[in-house]
Design a protein around this motif. Structure first.
Motif, PDB file in Angstrom:
ATOM      1  N   ILE A 195       0.840  -1.196   0.000  1.00 26.85           N
ATOM      2  CA  ILE A 195       0.000   0.000   0.000  1.00 26.85           C
ATOM      3  C   ILE A 195       0.873   1.242   0.000  1.00 26.85           C
ATOM      4  O   ILE A 195       1.866   1.339   0.724  1.00 26.85           O
ATOM      5  CB  ILE A 195      -0.924   0.009   1.230  1.00 26.85           C
ATOM      6  CG1 ILE A 195      -1.768  -1.279   1.253  1.00 26.85           C
ATOM      7  CG2 ILE A 195      -1.814   1.240   1.215  1.00 26.85           C
ATOM      8  CD1 ILE A 195      -2.644  -1.452   0.040  1.00 26.85           C
ATOM      9  N   LYS A 196       0.505   2.188  -0.828  1.00 30.37           N
ATOM     10  CA  LYS A 196       1.228   3.454  -0.890  1.00 30.37           C
ATOM     11  C   LYS A 196       1.016   4.238   0.405  1.00 30.37           C
ATOM     12  O   LYS A 196      -0.048   4.210   1.000  1.00 30.37           O
ATOM     13  CB  LYS A 196       0.740   4.308  -2.073  1.00 30.37           C
ATOM     14  CG  LYS A 196       1.007   3.690  -3.426  1.00 30.37           C
ATOM     15  CD  LYS A 196       0.531   4.618  -4.517  1.00 30.37           C
ATOM     16  CE  LYS A 196       0.806   4.030  -5.892  1.00 30.37           C
ATOM     17  NZ  LYS A 196       0.350   4.941  -6.970  1.00 30.37           N
ATOM     18  N   LYS A 197       2.058   4.941   0.815  1.00 34.93           N
ATOM     19  CA  LYS A 197       1.959   5.817   1.986  1.00 34.93           C
ATOM     20  C   LYS A 197       2.091   7.267   1.558  1.00 34.93           C
ATOM     21  O   LYS A 197       2.789   7.574   0.594  1.00 34.93           O
ATOM     22  CB  LYS A 197       3.066   5.473   2.989  1.00 34.93           C
ATOM     23  CG  LYS A 197       2.911   4.082   3.581  1.00 34.93           C
ATOM     24  CD  LYS A 197       3.998   3.821   4.608  1.00 34.93           C
ATOM     25  CE  LYS A 197       3.832   2.433   5.210  1.00 34.93           C
ATOM     26  NZ  LYS A 197       4.874   2.154   6.230  1.00 34.93           N
ATOM     27  N   LYS A 198       1.407   8.135   2.283  1.00 34.31           N
ATOM     28  CA  LYS A 198       1.422   9.556   1.932  1.00 34.31           C
ATOM     29  C   LYS A 198       2.805  10.150   2.154  1.00 34.31           C
ATOM     30  O   LYS A 198       3.515   9.785   3.069  1.00 34.31           O
ATOM     31  CB  LYS A 198       0.390  10.311   2.761  1.00 34.31           C
ATOM     32  CG  LYS A 198      -1.042   9.934   2.413  1.00 34.31           C
ATOM     33  CD  LYS A 198      -2.016  10.777   3.193  1.00 34.31           C
ATOM     34  CE  LYS A 198      -3.456  10.438   2.810  1.00 34.31           C
ATOM     35  NZ  LYS A 198      -4.422  11.261   3.550  1.00 34.31           N
ATOM     36  N   TYR A 199       3.161  11.084   1.285  1.00 35.31           N
ATOM     37  CA  TYR A 199       4.447  11.758   1.350  1.00 35.31           C
ATOM     38  C   TYR A 199       4.306  13.082   2.089  1.00 35.31           C
ATOM     39  O   TYR A 199       3.368  13.831   1.858  1.00 35.31           O
ATOM     40  CB  TYR A 199       4.975  12.006  -0.066  1.00 35.31           C
ATOM     41  CG  TYR A 199       6.222  12.850  -0.112  1.00 35.31           C
ATOM     42  CD1 TYR A 199       7.422  12.356   0.340  1.00 35.31           C
ATOM     43  CD2 TYR A 199       6.163  14.152  -0.612  1.00 35.31           C
ATOM     44  CE1 TYR A 199       8.572  13.131   0.294  1.00 35.31           C
ATOM     45  CE2 TYR A 199       7.296  14.937  -0.661  1.00 35.31           C
ATOM     46  CZ  TYR A 199       8.498  14.417  -0.202  1.00 35.31           C
ATOM     47  OH  TYR A 199       9.617  15.183  -0.249  1.00 35.31           O
ATOM     48  N   LYS A 200       5.179  13.340   3.019  1.00 32.26           N
ATOM     49  CA  LYS A 200       5.135  14.568   3.810  1.00 32.26           C
ATOM     50  C   LYS A 200       5.876  15.687   3.093  1.00 32.26           C
ATOM     51  O   LYS A 200       7.061  15.574   2.800  1.00 32.26           O
ATOM     52  CB  LYS A 200       5.769  14.318   5.183  1.00 32.26           C
ATOM     53  CG  LYS A 200       5.700  15.525   6.103  1.00 32.26           C
ATOM     54  CD  LYS A 200       6.302  15.200   7.451  1.00 32.26           C
ATOM     55  CE  LYS A 200       6.250  16.417   8.365  1.00 32.26           C
ATOM     56  NZ  LYS A 200       6.856  16.125   9.675  1.00 32.26           N
ATOM     57  N   GLY A 320       1.490  26.147  -0.228  1.00 30.99           N
ATOM     58  CA  GLY A 320       0.945  25.000   0.499  1.00 30.99           C
ATOM     59  C   GLY A 320       0.115  24.057  -0.330  1.00 30.99           C
ATOM     60  O   GLY A 320      -0.679  23.284   0.215  1.00 30.99           O
ATOM     61  N   ASN A 321       0.286  24.065  -1.663  1.00 30.80           N
ATOM     62  CA  ASN A 321      -0.527  23.216  -2.527  1.00 30.80           C
ATOM     63  C   ASN A 321       0.379  22.258  -3.296  1.00 30.80           C
ATOM     64  O   ASN A 321       0.858  22.552  -4.383  1.00 30.80           O
ATOM     65  CB  ASN A 321      -1.346  24.079  -3.487  1.00 30.80           C
ATOM     66  CG  ASN A 321      -2.544  23.320  -4.041  1.00 30.80           C
ATOM     67  OD1 ASN A 321      -2.448  22.121  -4.301  1.00 30.80           O
ATOM     68  ND2 ASN A 321      -3.649  24.024  -4.218  1.00 30.80           N
ATOM     69  N   SER A 322       0.607  21.089  -2.733  1.00 38.15           N
ATOM     70  CA  SER A 322       1.524  20.129  -3.348  1.00 38.15           C
ATOM     71  C   SER A 322       0.986  19.566  -4.658  1.00 38.15           C
ATOM     72  O   SER A 322       1.759  19.138  -5.523  1.00 38.15           O
ATOM     73  CB  SER A 322       1.801  18.984  -2.376  1.00 38.15           C
ATOM     74  OG  SER A 322       0.605  18.283  -2.061  1.00 38.15           O
ATOM     75  N   MET A 323      -0.330  19.567  -4.849  1.00 38.70           N
ATOM     76  CA  MET A 323      -0.911  19.011  -6.069  1.00 38.70           C
ATOM     77  C   MET A 323      -0.562  19.850  -7.294  1.00 38.70           C
ATOM     78  O   MET A 323      -0.672  19.382  -8.422  1.00 38.70           O
ATOM     79  CB  MET A 323      -2.425  18.898  -5.924  1.00 38.70           C
ATOM     80  CG  MET A 323      -2.867  17.851  -4.914  1.00 38.70           C
ATOM     81  SD  MET A 323      -2.161  16.225  -5.236  1.00 38.70           S
ATOM     82  CE  MET A 323      -2.907  15.853  -6.829  1.00 38.70           C
ATOM     83  N   SER A 330       4.718  12.703  -7.252  1.00 37.86           N
ATOM     84  CA  SER A 330       4.476  11.301  -7.558  1.00 37.86           C
ATOM     85  C   SER A 330       5.785  10.535  -7.723  1.00 37.86           C
ATOM     86  O   SER A 330       5.913   9.396  -7.274  1.00 37.86           O
ATOM     87  CB  SER A 330       3.639  11.186  -8.835  1.00 37.86           C
ATOM     88  OG  SER A 330       3.462   9.830  -9.208  1.00 37.86           O
ATOM     89  N   PHE A 331       6.763  11.173  -8.357  1.00 37.65           N
ATOM     90  CA  PHE A 331       8.059  10.517  -8.517  1.00 37.65           C
ATOM     91  C   PHE A 331       8.693  10.236  -7.160  1.00 37.65           C
ATOM     92  O   PHE A 331       9.209   9.142  -6.908  1.00 37.65           O
ATOM     93  CB  PHE A 331       9.007  11.363  -9.356  1.00 37.65           C
ATOM     94  CG  PHE A 331      10.432  10.881  -9.280  1.00 37.65           C
ATOM     95  CD1 PHE A 331      10.822   9.737  -9.961  1.00 37.65           C
ATOM     96  CD2 PHE A 331      11.375  11.541  -8.493  1.00 37.65           C
ATOM     97  CE1 PHE A 331      12.123   9.261  -9.871  1.00 37.65           C
ATOM     98  CE2 PHE A 331      12.675  11.076  -8.393  1.00 37.65           C
ATOM     99  CZ  PHE A 331      13.046   9.933  -9.096  1.00 37.65           C
TER     100      PHE A 331
END
Length: 385
Positions: A195-200, A320-323, A330-331
């Motif tokens: 399972i993928k984990k969120k990146y800080k 503050g917008n990582s998207m 993603s990389f």
């Protein structure tokens, strides 16, 4: 007629020696046992030197009495190493069913003892012999081949690929299989993707330098190389400190066109070396859109001057917008999931540099399949386009 040479057991030799000591007479003991005094004297000499290790049997190693315990431990250690080696090679087959286990044993029967392999793999020797005598049907053979192929791709992709990507990879390799079939066999094999984990996010954008507007605006598509580049920096923990990885990604084919690993976060140690690598390797097109976060490495005057002189347009994510920089994020997710978190310990700086080079240059840019490229590798995508 040639004299027939008598053979004596180890127990007989030892008892003969002990009897000669008890009676304190070699000559009489030899006559009583119907052996030559010379031979008995030889056995006594050997016993004085080797004691309990004097007569191990034909073809076996004779050891000193003092080394008997060491010899025994060496035998146990060799047996343990053999069992561990068998287990390491056969562990993946234990979850694939008994047919896979039987095939593993049969393929390695000239390398390891069959009895030990059966014991370690949890099957009986008699059932193994029975299965070998009764070959698999064509349907069973096909199922085994598919299971082996699925397992191979699953572990090749570091256990992070599910049924969709595995099915596409196998189809690309000429093996016709559906996603439902992959799902079925993965359940039978006990294979579950990680399972993928969120990146800080750790970007520090508190500075007074000029902030460029978000020109990219999450339009992560390009029709040609060097039309849009995105960049970001992440930290990688090593022994006693951190290293910082800077990457530049071409949106067109998702290739890492520039990267650099440094021990500091200055522009000279991060974005500038990565930029030089990208510029020299892929080349810069006039009007190239360069997108990043608001970090000081990207906002400082030395780098913005380079972009301006190169005819590039600068774009920065909103605060503050990582998207807004999702491709680079993603990389880093993939890197840390597929490489960093799998390490059993903290790496040395030299080891980390070697691992990062191998991952980017030989895996990510060449062999890894990308969903953004319709699950093609970068090389395959560029060949088609």
């Amino acid at each position: 007629m040639a004299e027939i040479k008598k053979l004596y057991t180890s127990e007989f030799k030892k008892n003969a020696v002990l009897l000669s000591y008890e009676r304190n007479n070699v000559q009489c003991t030899a006559i009583e046992l119907d052996i030559s005094p010379k031979l008995l004297s030889k056995w006594r000499s050997v016993y004085v030197k080797y004691r309990e290790g004097s007569f191990p049997g034909q073809g076996k190693k004779r050891v000193y009495y003092e080394d008997q315990k060491i010899f025994t431990l060496e035998k146990k250690l060799a047996a343990s190493k053999l069992r561990l080696e068998i287990l390491e090679e056969g562990i993946r087959y234990k979850s694939q069913g008994k047919n896979s286990i039987y095939n593993f044993i049969h393929q390695n029967k000239d390398k390891y003892p069959i009895g030990i392999m059966c014991q370690i793999m949890g099957v009986s020797t008699s059932m193994y012999n029975l299965r070998i005598q009764q070959p698999l049907s064509a349907r069973e053979i096909q199922a085994e081949l598919l299971k082996n192929a699925i397992s191979s791709v699953f572990f090749e992709f570091k256990q992070y690929r599910g049924c969709v990507l595995i099915a596409r990879e196998l189809n690309n390799r000429g093996i016709q299989i559906s996603e439902d079939q992959v799902t079925f066999f993965m359940k039978r094999l006990g294979l579950q993707r990680r399972i993928k984990k969120k990146y800080k996010v750790t970007t520090d954008s508190k500075h007074t330098l000029y902030i460029s507007p978000n020109v990219l605006n999450r339009q992560f598509t390009a029709v040609r190389p060097s039309q849009i580049w995105v960049s970001d920096i992440t930290y990688l923990q090593i022994e006693r400190r951190f290293l910082y990885l800077t990457v530049i990604i071409d949106i067109y084919d998702r290739k890492i066109v520039g990267w650099h690993l440094s021990s500091s976060l200055s522009a000279n140690a991060t974005i500038l070396p990565a930029w030089n690598m990208a510029a020299n390797g892929r080349g810069i097109e006039k009007g190239l859109l360069f997108h990043s976060d608001r970090g000081t490495q990207y906002a400082n005057k030395s780098f913005t001057k380079i972009l301006k002189e190169s005819g590039c347009i600068q774009s920065m994510s909103r605060k503050g917008n990582s998207m807004d920089n999702a491709v680079a994020e993603s990389f880093f997710n993939s890197l840390k999931r597929e490489l960093i978190k799998k390490q059993p310990r903290l790496l040395t700086p030299k080891e980390m540099r070697s691992e990062i080079y191998e991952y980017i240059e030989n895996w990510y840019n060449k062999k890894r399949r990308h969903s953004a490229l319709d699950y093609m590798t970068i090389e395959e995508f560029n060949e088609e386009n």
